[in-house]
Design an enzyme around this catalytic site. Structure first.
Site, PDB file in Angstrom:
ATOM      1  N   ASP A   6       9.982  -0.878 -32.460  1.00  0.00           N
ATOM      2  CA  ASP A   6      10.908   0.015 -32.294  1.00  0.00           C
ATOM      3  C   ASP A   6      10.266   0.615 -30.810  1.00  0.00           C
ATOM      4  OD1 ASP A   6       8.983   1.097 -33.644  1.00  0.00           O
ATOM      5  OD2 ASP A   6      10.589   2.569 -34.778  1.00  0.00           O
ATOM      6  N   HIS A  37      -7.434  -6.895  -8.480  1.00  0.00           N
ATOM      7  CA  HIS A  37      -6.219  -5.830  -9.740  1.00  0.00           C
ATOM      8  C   HIS A  37      -7.065  -5.425 -10.829  1.00  0.00           C
ATOM      9  CE1 HIS A  37      -2.550  -7.030  -7.304  1.00  0.00           C
ATOM     10  NE2 HIS A  37      -2.958  -5.928  -6.987  1.00  0.00           N
ATOM     11  N   ASP A  72     -10.115   3.122  -6.886  1.00  0.00           N
ATOM     12  CA  ASP A  72      -9.031   3.467  -6.853  1.00  0.00           C
ATOM     13  C   ASP A  72      -7.609   4.519  -7.514  1.00  0.00           C
ATOM     14  OD1 ASP A  72      -6.199   2.415  -5.705  1.00  0.00           O
ATOM     15  OD2 ASP A  72      -6.409   0.712  -5.115  1.00  0.00           O
ATOM     16  N   ASP A  77      -2.151   7.605  -3.739  1.00  0.00           N
ATOM     17  CA  ASP A  77      -2.725   6.405  -3.017  1.00  0.00           C
ATOM     18  C   ASP A  77      -3.651   6.213  -2.593  1.00  0.00           C
ATOM     19  OD1 ASP A  77      -3.498   3.523  -3.693  1.00  0.00           O
ATOM     20  OD2 ASP A  77      -1.714   2.801  -2.737  1.00  0.00           O
ATOM     21  N   HIS A 106      -6.672  -8.413   2.210  1.00  0.00           N
ATOM     22  CA  HIS A 106      -5.600  -7.929   1.209  1.00  0.00           C
ATOM     23  C   HIS A 106      -5.286  -6.886   3.036  1.00  0.00           C
ATOM     24  CE1 HIS A 106      -7.050  -3.610   1.153  1.00  0.00           C
ATOM     25  NE2 HIS A 106      -8.139  -3.906   0.229  1.00  0.00           N
ATOM     26  N   HIS A 163       0.598  -0.007   3.512  1.00  0.00           N
ATOM     27  CA  HIS A 163       1.912  -0.221   3.528  1.00  0.00           C
ATOM     28  C   HIS A 163       2.526   1.091   2.973  1.00  0.00           C
ATOM     29  CE1 HIS A 163       0.418   1.550  -1.076  1.00  0.00           C
ATOM     30  NE2 HIS A 163      -0.488   0.765  -1.339  1.00  0.00           N
ATOM     31  N   HIS A 201       4.226   1.010  -3.847  1.00  0.00           N
ATOM     32  CA  HIS A 201       4.367  -0.062  -2.602  1.00  0.00           C
ATOM     33  C   HIS A 201       5.835   0.687  -2.056  1.00  0.00           C
ATOM     34  CE1 HIS A 201       0.788  -2.686  -4.053  1.00  0.00           C
ATOM     35  NE2 HIS A 201       0.544  -1.517  -3.827  1.00  0.00           N
ATOM     36  N   GLU A 239      -5.438   1.603   4.254  1.00  0.00           N
ATOM     37  CA  GLU A 239      -7.129   1.034   3.277  1.00  0.00           C
ATOM     38  C   GLU A 239      -7.892  -0.632   3.209  1.00  0.00           C
ATOM     39  OE1 GLU A 239      -4.691  -0.177  -0.092  1.00  0.00           O
ATOM     40  OE2 GLU A 239      -3.260   0.302   0.776  1.00  0.00           O
ATOM     41  N   TYR A 281     -15.456  -6.773   0.533  1.00  0.00           N
ATOM     42  CA  TYR A 281     -15.980  -7.157  -0.343  1.00  0.00           C
ATOM     43  C   TYR A 281     -16.906  -8.721  -0.363  1.00  0.00           C
ATOM     44  CZ  TYR A 281     -11.197  -4.803  -1.166  1.00  0.00           C
ATOM     45  OH  TYR A 281     -10.374  -3.697  -1.010  1.00  0.00           O
ATOM     46  N   ARG A 314     -14.180   0.043  -0.582  1.00  0.00           N
ATOM     47  CA  ARG A 314     -12.389  -0.168  -0.138  1.00  0.00           C
ATOM     48  C   ARG A 314     -12.135   1.195   0.464  1.00  0.00           C
ATOM     49  NH1 ARG A 314      -9.175  -2.639  -2.891  1.00  0.00           N
ATOM     50  NH2 ARG A 314      -8.711  -1.406  -4.998  1.00  0.00           N
ATOM     51  N   GLU A 348      -8.993   4.248   1.090  1.00  0.00           N
ATOM     52  CA  GLU A 348      -7.344   4.483   1.493  1.00  0.00           C
ATOM     53  C   GLU A 348      -7.176   5.888   1.257  1.00  0.00           C
ATOM     54  OE1 GLU A 348      -5.748   2.393  -1.684  1.00  0.00           O
ATOM     55  OE2 GLU A 348      -3.583   2.516  -0.627  1.00  0.00           O
TER      56      GLU A 348
HETATM   57  N1  GLY Z   1      -4.099   1.059  -5.307  1.00  0.00           N
HETATM   58  C1  GLY Z   1      -2.208   0.246  -4.996  1.00  0.00           C
HETATM   59  C2  GLY Z   1      -2.855  -0.402  -3.054  1.00  0.00           C
HETATM   60  O1  GLY Z   1      -3.925   0.494  -3.099  1.00  0.00           O
HETATM   61  O2  GLY Z   1      -1.937  -0.994  -2.923  1.00  0.00           O
HETATM   62 MN    MN Z   2      -4.816   2.161  -3.904  1.00  0.00          MN
HETATM   63 MN    MN Z   3      -2.827   1.178  -1.161  1.00  0.00          MN
END
Ligand code: GLY
Ligand code: MN
Ligand code: MN
Length: 431
Positions: A41, A248, A265, A276, A357, A361, A368, A386, A390, A399, A401
């Protein structure tokens, strides 16, 4: 709600902006998200459908919004249907919106607010006046399709009941509207960012060799929850050493080692809006010369990319241009060979081995966020920027961002006060 009340002019204006995009004699129906099950439940925490929220401000399950701006009878032009509460619901789940409260939240007059069980009786009085009916679907290009949403179920239900009505896609209109942030949305995004900054400053004082990634996550959560946030905007990535090369990585289960860089991140949520942010910091408070070289390369790419986020630019061209900047940084770091780069396949550039990547975005109610990548950049859009490098063979991933608002004259870095220069990071970690 734990967040402060939002000026309902935002939702009133959003409904007016949508009206301007509709075909004549159009009717629009939007649904709340379901409360998703876990096991037995158990349920997940409720998360409102962003389009319904954007047009109403209602943050409650079992809600339906109906718009018919040209209906001859004004009382059918905007309708809201709510879950009717009861003593039992009050006892087990707590307070649900009254009609008077819903008027405050949405700006829809109370006499046009009904309980959900009245829906069919009222809807049938309107639907045959409509030439077009806009229904909602998730048109994100990477939308998960594993569950049938409330919106998807409603499309089926509507088709069964009214098979000869002409259906229209609401999603492209919502993408068009939501891409341009309204004045009342910016402080909500900024609150999420400010909470993220407070959290990051706390982490700089906490991170040291021997702490576990999940202990860092606990520090993060403490700072978010005490600032009226429901928590994180997305599963946080707290990735030390080689973990940073798993894009990820969300396990956050390793112990931070002396000499590693840790990639964070992390973004806060506030009132359904998101921050973000990514920062990469040395676990022991000092970058090695190699780590510093890679760090500064990423930072230079971030700064150059930020300059290119301005009205009139196109998404694909921007990404190609950032790729070129990254290429020259990777050559400088000895990771790519200039001669090889010159003869590379333009459709499979070599930099993607180390930067696999996208650079940016849309950001907003979705992390996103929805928006069309073929639309030229415009004032009011909010993007992340961002870049990352790597290097699996060096167990190093960096990274950075930030979140950026486009304006008439260029852009504003909404994270400008969050430490990012390597010297500043080091000095804050060594206080
Ligand atoms: N944290 C997700 C991205 O940077 O797109
Ligand atoms: Mn991010
Ligand atoms: Mn992002």
């Amino acid at each position: 709600m734990r967040y402060l009340p939002i000026d309902n002019q935002l939702f009133i204006t959003n409904r007016q902006r949508l009206t301007q995009l509709l075909k004549p004699k159009s009717l629009v129906v939007l649904n709340a998200n379901d409360i998703m099950p876990t096991n037995a439940d158990g349920t997940m925490t409720f998360r409102q459908n962003n389009d319904l929220f954007y047009l109403s401000g209602v943050d409650q399950e079992e809600t339906r919004l109906v718009l018919f701006p040209e209906h001859p009878d004004p009382k059918f032009r905007e309708l809201l249907f709510l879950r009717e509460t009861s003593e039992l619901i009050e006892i087990w789940e707590g307070h649900k919106l009254t009609k008077a409260e819903a008027e405050q939240v949405t700006g829809i007059p109370q006499k046009q607010i009904y309980w959900m069980n009245q829906f069919e009786t009222i809807f049938i009085q309107m639907v045959y006046e409509a030439d077009f009916v806009y229904l909602n679907t998730n048109e994100h290009t990477r939308a998960g399709v594993a569950v049938q949403t409330q919106d998807a179920r409603y499309v089926d239900e509507f088709r069964q009941r009214y098979p000869l009505h002409r259906l229209e896609r609401l999603a492209p209109l919502m993408h068009q509207l939501r891409a341009i942030k309204q004045p009342q949305e910016l402080p909500l995004i900024q609150t999420a960012i400010d909470t993220t900054e407070t959290m990051f400053r706390r982490l700089l004082a906490f991170i040291k060799p021997g702490v576990w990634e999940y202990e860092i996550e606990a520090e993060m959560m403490h700072e978010f929850l005490k600032n009226r946030s429901r928590g994180t905007a997305y599963s946080p990535i707290i990735a030390s050493g080689a973990n940073a090369c798993v894009l990820h990585y969300i396990d956050n289960s390793a112990q931070c080692q002396d000499g590693d860089v840790i990639l964070l991140d992390i973004g806060a949520e506030y009132a359904n809006y998101n921050a973000d942010m990514t920062r990469s910091v040395p676990v022991n408070g000092r970058f090695s010369p190699r780590q510093r070289a890679v760090y500064d390369a990423v930072l230079r790419v971030m700064k150059e990319a930020t300059q290119m986020l301005r009205p009139g630019n196109l998404w694909d061209e921007y990404h190609r241009e950032v790729g070129r900047v990254m290429e020259s940084e990777l050559i400088g770091l000895g990771l790519l060979d200039k001669a090889e780069v010159e003869k590379q396949d333009p459709d499979a550039p070599l930099y993607k081995k180390y930067f696999m990547h996208g650079t940016s975005h849309f950001l907003g109610l979705d992390v996103h966020d929805v928006g069309n990548k073929y639309r030229k950049m415009e004032p009011g859009m909010v993007f992340t920027v961002e870049p990352g490098i790597y290097i699996r063979e060096e167990k190093l991933g960096i990274r950075l961002e930030n979140n950026v608002l486009l304006t008439e004259s260029g852009n504003i870095d909404l994270m400008a006060t969050i430490p990012v220069e390597a010297d500043e990071i080091e000095s804050m970690m060594n206080r």
